[in-house]
Design an enzyme around this catalytic site. Sequence first.
Site, PDB file in Angstrom:
ATOM      1  N   CYS A  23       0.863  -1.181   0.000  1.00  0.00           N
ATOM      2  CA  CYS A  23       0.000   0.000   0.000  1.00  0.00           C
ATOM      3  C   CYS A  23       0.894   1.224   0.000  1.00  0.00           C
ATOM      4  O   CYS A  23       1.956   1.227   0.609  1.00  0.00           O
ATOM      5  CB  CYS A  23      -0.867  -0.027   1.257  1.00  0.00           C
ATOM      6  SG  CYS A  23      -2.017   1.368   1.373  1.00  0.00           S
ATOM      7  N   CYS A  76      -0.042   5.231   6.158  1.00  0.00           N
ATOM      8  CA  CYS A  76      -0.580   5.499   7.503  1.00  0.00           C
ATOM      9  C   CYS A  76       0.413   4.997   8.558  1.00  0.00           C
ATOM     10  O   CYS A  76       0.900   3.875   8.476  1.00  0.00           O
ATOM     11  CB  CYS A  76      -1.941   4.820   7.691  1.00  0.00           C
ATOM     12  SG  CYS A  76      -3.167   5.379   6.513  1.00  0.00           S
ATOM     13  N   CYS A 108      -0.083   1.519  10.544  1.00  0.00           N
ATOM     14  CA  CYS A 108      -0.529   0.331   9.812  1.00  0.00           C
ATOM     15  C   CYS A 108       0.642  -0.479   9.245  1.00  0.00           C
ATOM     16  O   CYS A 108       1.576   0.082   8.677  1.00  0.00           O
ATOM     17  CB  CYS A 108      -1.445   0.780   8.676  1.00  0.00           C
ATOM     18  SG  CYS A 108      -2.151  -0.580   7.747  1.00  0.00           S
TER      19      CYS A 108
HETATM   20  N1  SAH Z   1      -6.820   1.321   2.931  1.00  0.00           N
HETATM   21  C1  SAH Z   1      -8.161   1.100   3.395  1.00  0.00           C
HETATM   22  C2  SAH Z   1      -8.457  -0.351   3.664  1.00  0.00           C
HETATM   23  C3  SAH Z   1      -7.743  -0.941   4.863  1.00  0.00           C
HETATM   24  S1  SAH Z   1      -8.920  -1.280   6.088  1.00  0.00           S
HETATM   25  C4  SAH Z   1      -8.423   1.966   4.596  1.00  0.00           C
HETATM   26  O1  SAH Z   1      -7.504   2.617   5.067  1.00  0.00           O
HETATM   27  O2  SAH Z   1      -9.561   2.061   5.028  1.00  0.00           O
HETATM   28  C5  SAH Z   1      -7.963  -1.560   7.498  1.00  0.00           C
HETATM   29  C6  SAH Z   1      -8.461  -0.768   8.668  1.00  0.00           C
HETATM   30  O3  SAH Z   1      -7.617  -1.018   9.806  1.00  0.00           O
HETATM   31  C7  SAH Z   1      -8.401   0.707   8.412  1.00  0.00           C
HETATM   32  O4  SAH Z   1      -9.465   1.342   9.036  1.00  0.00           O
HETATM   33  C8  SAH Z   1      -7.092   1.051   9.073  1.00  0.00           C
HETATM   34  O5  SAH Z   1      -6.965   2.414   9.316  1.00  0.00           O
HETATM   35  C9  SAH Z   1      -7.144   0.207  10.310  1.00  0.00           C
HETATM   36  N2  SAH Z   1      -5.852  -0.003  10.938  1.00  0.00           N
HETATM   37  C10 SAH Z   1      -4.634   0.107  10.369  1.00  0.00           C
HETATM   38  N3  SAH Z   1      -3.661  -0.154  11.254  1.00  0.00           N
HETATM   39  C11 SAH Z   1      -4.272  -0.420  12.415  1.00  0.00           C
HETATM   40  C12 SAH Z   1      -3.802  -0.784  13.706  1.00  0.00           C
HETATM   41  N4  SAH Z   1      -2.499  -0.896  13.971  1.00  0.00           N
HETATM   42  N5  SAH Z   1      -4.704  -1.006  14.664  1.00  0.00           N
HETATM   43  C13 SAH Z   1      -6.022  -0.906  14.397  1.00  0.00           C
HETATM   44  N6  SAH Z   1      -6.528  -0.594  13.214  1.00  0.00           N
HETATM   45  C14 SAH Z   1      -5.671  -0.334  12.223  1.00  0.00           C
END
Ligand code: SAH
Length: 349
Positions: free
Chosen positions: A110, A114, A117
């Site tokens: 990706c 973020c 993530c």
């Molecule tokens: N790129 C898309 C799809 C991924 S969904 C998006 O960002 O929505 C995955 C979800 O998990 C997203 O809401 C993301 O922000 C969240 N996420 C990412 N890392 C995380 C973490 N360490 N703990 C909890 N949620 C997390």
Amino acid sequence: MIDLKSMDLTELTDFFTQQGHPKFRAEQVFVWMQRGVTSFDEMSNLSKGFREELKKTASLTYAECYRKQVSKRDGTVKFLWRFPDGNAVESVFMEYKHGNTVCISTQVGCRMGCRFCASTIGGKIRDLTAGEMLEQVLRAQIHTGKKVSNIVLMGTGEPFDNYDNVRKFLQLVNHPKGMGIGMRHISISTCGLCDGIRRLADENLQVTLSISLHAPDNETRDQLMPVNQKYPVEELIRTCKAYYEKTSRRISFEYTMIRGVSDTQDAAKKLAGLLKGFPCHVNLIPLHRVDGRHLEPSTPQDIARFMKILEQSGLTVTVRRSLGEDIDAACGQLKSKTEQALTERGDIS
Ligand code: SAH
């Protein structure tokens, strides 16, 4: 080689009729593919000559189950699928009261960056095709022996950074001659690409849209999500409201609870103000730990306090149950791998 699995019935019909075959061949092949056959030889109602011809010109995308891990806590299953080019992505199979759900990846890696993530470490390698997304659902169903009734596009990747293939996938998996999964049983999550939200609004589909919001103001969101520099909070919320007006579908806002960053009383009040009066749903996600990321999850007390403030201002709030945390299958913990990485880790001999 033509990738038949990424084609819808209309494209398949064109493809076969152009080659001088009758129209009904398209439907036969479509149905076989959506049952998950892996070779043309298994398509037993096609003549041998036709099957041989297909082998020369076309391919059937296949996701090899490279690793399967089962959570001891809740039975959640995480799959690592490998594609013929050596790239590998993860999907998660979860059992809920309302039906079995598969969380699929939409890209290898990706590029959204973020900070909390795992999926974005290493950047984006490539988009997945519609057929590769369909394969994750089909194979999960075949490997578990359990029917899939819901799909969430919440694995690795940003769905709206691969819009056309995602759109095609929705069409394929929804088709009544195939898996027939209703649009209402599909959720798409985005980190907030407003162009994609506007496109989806124009299509007026019955899917559920989730927005990864994670912070109520630009200052905090800029720190956590680079995408916020392109689409700041005000524009994102404005676009979400327009989406709701057009589709009448309630949006779900995902909000990760990060200790001292997004979980303060001040943040709760700002979030309540931001969403006040907007018919939506707020889903709080306790932060999952990710190697190499130095952020801490909120305490249960802080989550409860945060939730109370939102509820007092009339918002509908839930806390996401984290499934599969012991096998790194929870939100934000999924990763992609390349052949090289698999080899270095000794996964391939
Ligand atoms: N790129 C898309 C799809 C991924 S969904 C998006 O960002 O929505 C995955 C979800 O998990 C997203 O809401 C993301 O922000 C969240 N996420 C990412 N890392 C995380 C973490 N360490 N703990 C909890 N949620 C997390």
